[in-house]
Scaffold this motif. Structure first.
Motif, mmCIF file in Angstrom:
data_model
loop_
_atom_site.group_PDB
_atom_site.id
_atom_site.type_symbol
_atom_site.label_atom_id
_atom_site.label_comp_id
_atom_site.label_asym_id
_atom_site.label_seq_id
_atom_site.Cartn_x
_atom_site.Cartn_y
_atom_site.Cartn_z
ATOM 1 N N TYR A 192 24.788 27.679 40.079
ATOM 2 C CA TYR A 192 24.708 26.783 41.223
ATOM 3 C C TYR A 192 25.339 27.433 42.455
ATOM 4 N N PRO A 193 24.728 28.483 42.968
ATOM 5 C CA PRO A 193 25.282 29.135 44.161
ATOM 6 C C PRO A 193 25.292 28.161 45.337
ATOM 7 N N ALA A 194 26.459 27.979 45.929
ATOM 8 C CA ALA A 194 26.597 27.005 47.006
ATOM 9 C C ALA A 194 27.762 27.378 47.900
ATOM 10 N N LEU A 238 43.119 22.263 46.918
ATOM 11 C CA LEU A 238 42.328 22.914 45.867
ATOM 12 C C LEU A 238 42.765 22.491 44.462
ATOM 13 N N THR A 239 43.760 21.593 44.362
ATOM 14 C CA THR A 239 44.331 21.232 43.060
ATOM 15 C C THR A 239 43.276 20.703 42.093
ATOM 16 N N HIS A 240 42.441 19.818 42.563
ATOM 17 C CA HIS A 240 41.421 19.205 41.704
ATOM 18 C C HIS A 240 40.017 19.561 42.206
ATOM 19 N N GLY A 241 39.186 20.011 41.306
ATOM 20 C CA GLY A 241 37.783 20.223 41.643
ATOM 21 C C GLY A 241 37.390 21.624 42.028
ATOM 22 N N SER A 242 38.314 22.392 42.572
ATOM 23 C CA SER A 242 37.937 23.723 43.061
ATOM 24 C C SER A 242 37.526 24.663 41.927
ATOM 25 N N SER A 243 38.201 24.550 40.777
ATOM 26 C CA SER A 243 37.862 25.435 39.653
ATOM 27 C C SER A 243 36.478 25.129 39.088
ATOM 28 N N LEU A 244 36.023 23.888 39.248
ATOM 29 C CA LEU A 244 34.687 23.529 38.773
ATOM 30 C C LEU A 244 33.630 24.388 39.452
ATOM 31 N N PHE A 245 33.744 24.553 40.749
ATOM 32 C CA PHE A 245 32.749 25.320 41.501
ATOM 33 C C PHE A 245 33.018 26.817 41.460
ATOM 34 N N ALA A 246 34.268 27.195 41.162
ATOM 35 C CA ALA A 246 34.636 28.606 41.191
ATOM 36 C C ALA A 246 34.439 29.311 39.858
#
Length: 264
Positions: A93-95, A77-85
């Motif tokens: 963008y519910p996904a 989850l280090t990179h990218g997870s905060s973008l969607f969260a």
């Protein structure tokens, strides 16, 4: 009256705040295990706010880089997870977002690497058996796609570095599954692109100064996709080294572009 906190209480405050933040984080991405016979794939999954099985949602598969391999079911989850969260993106963008984790001794892509040179020299195979980790990811994806609440025309894959290589490879192995893909600082065997060039829309990213994974690998993939009749987007960040994912995730049109792609 002035009060001075002791180092112990300062530590306790910081620890408590961090624990609370981590708990919230864990609640967004649920810890899961996908077991096939004697093999286990660790993964995290986040559902949209107010999730309902009577609705349908896009699905995003995110493949992390080599530095996030392990067995803690957290480092991916280090990179990218905060973008969607982020609250804004969860609203707009519910996904369903899936972050599998690759073990330390495996790769997402079927390759060999010579790390004695810089950038690293990669040899990508064309075909053959997938790695154990990618095979498990594909089986997990197949299972998730049986769920009625998944919008089958909006399946997306994103990956960075080793995950960018895995993104290209999973496209070649499941060429009719994904509406769009975002490979970041990756690469693959260019001969595989004809399998998916006309089926999947791509936005490829790389840093021009990448001294770990040569930007020439992405350029070769772009050229091959074009030759196969595809029309990929390609962004080369002139000042970026290997961490071009930071610039990618800061791209304001990234998610609007992704979530408006519909499978052809």
């Amino acid at each position: 009256m002035n009060y001075k906190l002791s180092p112990f209480y300062i530590f306790l405050f910081i620890f408590s705040f961090g624990t609370k933040a981590q708990t919230t984080y864990d609640l967004l991405y649920e810890k899961k295990e996908f077991i096939v016979k004697s093999d286990t794939l660790l993964y995290r999954i986040m559902y949209p706010e107010n999730f309902s099985e009577s609705n349908q949602y896009p699905l995003v598969l995110f493949l992390h880089g080599a530095g996030e391999r392990g067995n803690d079911n957290n480092t991916q989850l280090t990179h990218g997870s905060s973008l969607f969260a982020s609250p804004e993106n969860r609203l707009n963008y519910p996904a369903i977002v899936v972050f599998p984790q690759c073990p330390k001794n495996d790769y997402w892509a079927n390759l060999s690497a010579n790390r004695a040179v810089k950038p690293i020299s990669f040899k990508f195979k064309n075909g053959g058996e997938p790695t154990k980790s990618l095979k498990l990811v594909m089986l997990l994806l197949d299972e998730i796609l049986t769920k009625p609440y998944v919008e089958k025309n909006q399946i997306y894959v994103i990956g960075l570095s080793m995950g960018g290589m895995g993104t290209f490879e999973i496209l070649s192995r499941k060429p009719t599954t994904f509406a769009a893909a975002i490979p970041i600082c990756g690469g693959a065997n260019p001969n595989t692109t004809k399998k998916y060039a006309l089926n999947t829309e791509l936005w490829i990213f790389h840093g021009a100064q990448d001294d770990v994974v040569s930007p020439q690998l992405s350029i070769e993939m772009v050229n091959s996709i074009l030759a196969a009749g595809g029309t990929p987007n390609f962004t080369l960040f002139g000042k970026d080294n290997h961490n071009s994912w930071d610039s990618t995730f800061a791209e304001p049109n990234l998610l609007p572009w992704l979530f408006t792609r519909i499978k052809k």
